[in-house]
Write a protein that holds these residues in place. Structure first.
Motif, PDB file in Angstrom:
ATOM      1  N   GLY A 294      41.401  37.739  42.343  1.00 54.11           N
ATOM      2  CA  GLY A 294      41.911  39.080  42.084  1.00 54.11           C
ATOM      3  C   GLY A 294      43.394  39.084  41.755  1.00 54.11           C
ATOM      4  O   GLY A 294      43.808  39.583  40.701  1.00 54.11           O
ATOM      5  N   PHE A 295      44.183  38.492  42.625  1.00 50.59           N
ATOM      6  CA  PHE A 295      45.630  38.527  42.390  1.00 50.59           C
ATOM      7  C   PHE A 295      46.023  37.646  41.201  1.00 50.59           C
ATOM      8  O   PHE A 295      46.989  37.944  40.505  1.00 50.59           O
ATOM      9  CB  PHE A 295      46.397  38.167  43.663  1.00 50.59           C
ATOM     10  CG  PHE A 295      46.367  39.288  44.683  1.00 50.59           C
ATOM     11  CD1 PHE A 295      47.080  40.464  44.459  1.00 50.59           C
ATOM     12  CD2 PHE A 295      45.604  39.197  45.837  1.00 50.59           C
ATOM     13  CE1 PHE A 295      47.041  41.512  45.375  1.00 50.59           C
ATOM     14  CE2 PHE A 295      45.555  40.232  46.760  1.00 50.59           C
ATOM     15  CZ  PHE A 295      46.278  41.399  46.520  1.00 50.59           C
TER      16      PHE A 295
ATOM     17  N   LYS B 231      44.237  37.337  38.524  1.00 50.70           N
ATOM     18  CA  LYS B 231      43.924  38.165  37.349  1.00 50.70           C
ATOM     19  C   LYS B 231      44.973  39.232  37.132  1.00 50.70           C
ATOM     20  O   LYS B 231      45.386  39.502  36.005  1.00 50.70           O
ATOM     21  CB  LYS B 231      42.553  38.814  37.516  1.00 50.70           C
ATOM     22  CG  LYS B 231      41.503  37.965  36.885  1.00 50.70           C
ATOM     23  CD  LYS B 231      40.245  38.702  36.586  1.00 50.70           C
ATOM     24  CE  LYS B 231      39.306  37.658  35.967  1.00 50.70           C
ATOM     25  NZ  LYS B 231      37.925  37.920  36.206  1.00 50.70           N
ATOM     26  N   ILE B 232      45.400  39.845  38.244  1.00 50.69           N
ATOM     27  CA  ILE B 232      46.415  40.890  38.142  1.00 50.69           C
ATOM     28  C   ILE B 232      47.716  40.289  37.592  1.00 50.69           C
ATOM     29  O   ILE B 232      48.375  40.860  36.720  1.00 50.69           O
ATOM     30  CB  ILE B 232      46.634  41.555  39.514  1.00 50.69           C
ATOM     31  CG1 ILE B 232      45.374  42.342  39.897  1.00 50.69           C
ATOM     32  CG2 ILE B 232      47.855  42.471  39.498  1.00 50.69           C
ATOM     33  CD1 ILE B 232      45.350  42.821  41.336  1.00 50.69           C
TER      34      ILE B 232
ATOM     35  N   GLU C 231      47.277  39.765  33.932  1.00 47.40           N
ATOM     36  CA  GLU C 231      47.274  41.011  33.177  1.00 47.40           C
ATOM     37  C   GLU C 231      48.666  41.627  33.104  1.00 47.40           C
ATOM     38  O   GLU C 231      49.080  42.125  32.072  1.00 47.40           O
ATOM     39  CB  GLU C 231      46.329  42.019  33.826  1.00 47.40           C
ATOM     40  CG  GLU C 231      44.857  41.717  33.565  1.00 47.40           C
ATOM     41  CD  GLU C 231      43.933  42.516  34.477  1.00 47.40           C
ATOM     42  OE1 GLU C 231      42.738  42.216  34.482  1.00 47.40           O
ATOM     43  OE2 GLU C 231      44.420  43.424  35.196  1.00 47.40           O
ATOM     44  N   GLU C 232      49.379  41.598  34.225  1.00 49.44           N
ATOM     45  CA  GLU C 232      50.643  42.332  34.265  1.00 49.44           C
ATOM     46  C   GLU C 232      51.843  41.496  33.850  1.00 49.44           C
ATOM     47  O   GLU C 232      52.821  42.021  33.344  1.00 49.44           O
ATOM     48  CB  GLU C 232      50.850  42.914  35.663  1.00 49.44           C
ATOM     49  CG  GLU C 232      49.838  44.010  35.905  1.00 49.44           C
ATOM     50  CD  GLU C 232      50.076  44.782  37.175  1.00 49.44           C
ATOM     51  OE1 GLU C 232      51.038  44.468  37.904  1.00 49.44           O
ATOM     52  OE2 GLU C 232      49.282  45.706  37.435  1.00 49.44           O
TER      53      GLU C 232
END
Lengths: 176, 296
Positions: free
Chosen positions: B95-96, B98-99, B102-103
């Motif tokens: 999750g982190f 991917k974040i 993305e960011e």
């Protein structure tokens, strides 16, 4: 633990009871990304969650008339576990109508049965895959905050004979 | 009394459920003597001793079995809770990452983004492994809830949940008539999902893939089978087929955790049936199993 709290006295949309700070952060982030809820309150401990829901202790200035639109409840929690909280909510006339969604890593048949028998409104297993987790959170937010019609506030009028303190102690103390 | 060690961990010594052969021999010898003495009309003393020995051995056997059951339950609870507690951290790693990608992806050099992709892939693989382990542990833990069920409907449900794995492929399904059996629906669906997703996986180089599910008579017994025209395997390794973490293909050829068929085998065994396979390299594989028709 209090990630991105709405002010406790004001009305909130979602109460997220989750003791894993990172899981809570991922869920809150996803809910905010889709703008389903502006006011999310995160509590990481079962006893504090009960105080919040029943407006006691640190939360005594809150009003039972303004419950969250939905409570997202983890099962494994410190002090008082998710099923005990569920039992307390559904066993009390003042809080019974609040929609409660169990969100857990467990998919044990026993937990599912117990939750429904205690009156849970939905049971969701958190997917281990992050993309699926995102989709699930998005749908939960969409359903409970946009699709579902919440109970009107007069449902939550306090019942004179049933004081929160006394009934609560009984419910919370009962092991399942 | 010899001691055996539980295979999977080697941590917990358990008394062997098999009584010491020497003692068994002695008991048998006394039994022989007893039969002779009975013949000669003289008995009692030796007879009493034999009865005592058999009683003691039986008690030992019962207590060893009880011990084994406890150790087994402990191990299952252990593997279940480990797998279960790994779910959150695995989701967080993916999750982190991917974040982050993305960011902050645009601020990272290509090599940095590639490393993050590797982290995400690793976490996804671990997630699949943990879910498979949980399924396997659940077969052991869960009591069977038997309901007479048409297997056609179970296969249809399994196929539906495998739709994502079928997209973009030419697959010829040959689904024959299947019997109704007393089975646990959840576990039986898991069985077909595992067998059919294996068939889908190992037919990936085929166009079209041909996958058959049907019933046949095998020496007077009704046998259900799942057949594919995939890459097959060498029967020399067939004994490894149903072992946990055993794989007959490398992860780069065909991804997998080595838990799927072990789970299938457990489900069949739990229903009182048998499972076996036949295959040839390059010419596909067939998995056969039996499920007793009545309640087990």
């Amino acid at each position: 633990m209090t990630t991105e709290i709405a002010h406790a006295e004001t009305e909130i949309d979602i109460l997220l009871v989750e003791d894993n700070a990172s899981d809570a952060e991922l869920a809150v982030r996803e809910l905010r990304r889709h703008k389903f809820a502006n006011k999310i309150h995160v509590i990481g401990d079962g006893a504090e969650a009960l105080d919040f829901i029943f407006c006691r202790g640190a939360y005594r200035s809150r009003s039972l008339f303004h419950p969250p639109k939905v409570i997202l409840l983890d099962m494994k929690l410190p002090k008082v576990d998710g099923l005990q909280i569920l039992k307390a909510i559904k066993g009390d006339a003042q809080t019974r109508a609040i929609p409660v969604v169990i969100m857990t890593s467990s998919s044990e048949q026993r937990d599912v049965i117990d939750s429904y028998q205690l009156g849970v409104n939905a049971f969701i297993q958190k997917p281990v895959d992050f993309d699926e987790f995102r989709r699930v959170i998005e749908r939960v937010g969409m359903f409970w905050l946009a699709v579902n019609h919440p109970p009107p506030t007069d449902v939550f009028a306090p019942v004179a004979a049933e004081l929160p303190g006394s009934t609560l102690a009984k419910h919370a103390g009962n092991a399942l | 009394m010899p001691q055996t060690y539980s295979r999977s961990h080697g941590l917990v010594p358990v008394e062997s459920p098999v009584p010491d052969p020497m003692r068994l021999q002695q008991a048998l010898a006394r039994l022989t003597v007893l039969t002779q003495m009975k013949h000669d009309n003289g008995l009692t003393a030796a007879g009493g001793q034999v009865a005592q020995d058999i009683k003691e051995l039986n008690e030992k056997l019962l207590s060893s079995n009880a011990q084994l059951a406890i150790v087994n339950a402990d191990l299952e609870a252990f593997s279940y809770s480990v797998a279960h507690d790994l779910r959150s951290p695995i989701r967080q790693i993916a999750g982190f990452s991917k974040i982050l990608l993305e960011e902050y992806g645009p601020q990272l050099p290509a090599e940095g983004r590639r490393y993050l992709d590797k982290v995400i892939q690793g976490a996804q693989q671990m997630g699949g492994l943990v879910d498979d382990l949980l399924h396997l542990a659940r077969v052991g833990r869960q009591a069977l809830s038997l309901q007479v069920t048409a297997l056609d409907s179970i296969v249809a449900a399994a196929l539906e949940s495998l739709q994502p794995e079928c997209t973009g492929r030419r697959i010829e399904w040959r689904i024959g008539a299947l019997p109704s059996v007393a089975c646990d629906r959840g576990l039986m669906k898991q069985l077909f999902v595992n067998l059919l997703s294996n068939a889908l996986k190992y037919t990936r180089p085929r166009d079209p893939a041909v996958i058959e599910v049907a019933q046949m008579d095998h020496n007077g017994e009704q046998v259900i089978f799942v057949r594919d025209n995939g890459v097959g395997f060498d029967m020399q390794h067939a004994s490894k087929l149903f072992g946990v973490f055993e794989r007959l293909h490398s992860a780069s050829e065909f991804e997998g955790t080595g838990i799927g068929l072990a789970t299938v085998e457990r489900i069949v065994r739990k229903h009182g049936g048998r499972i076996w396979a036949h295959a040839e390299p390059g010419r596909g594989a067939t998995f056969f199993f039996t499920i007793p028709p009545g309640a087990h």
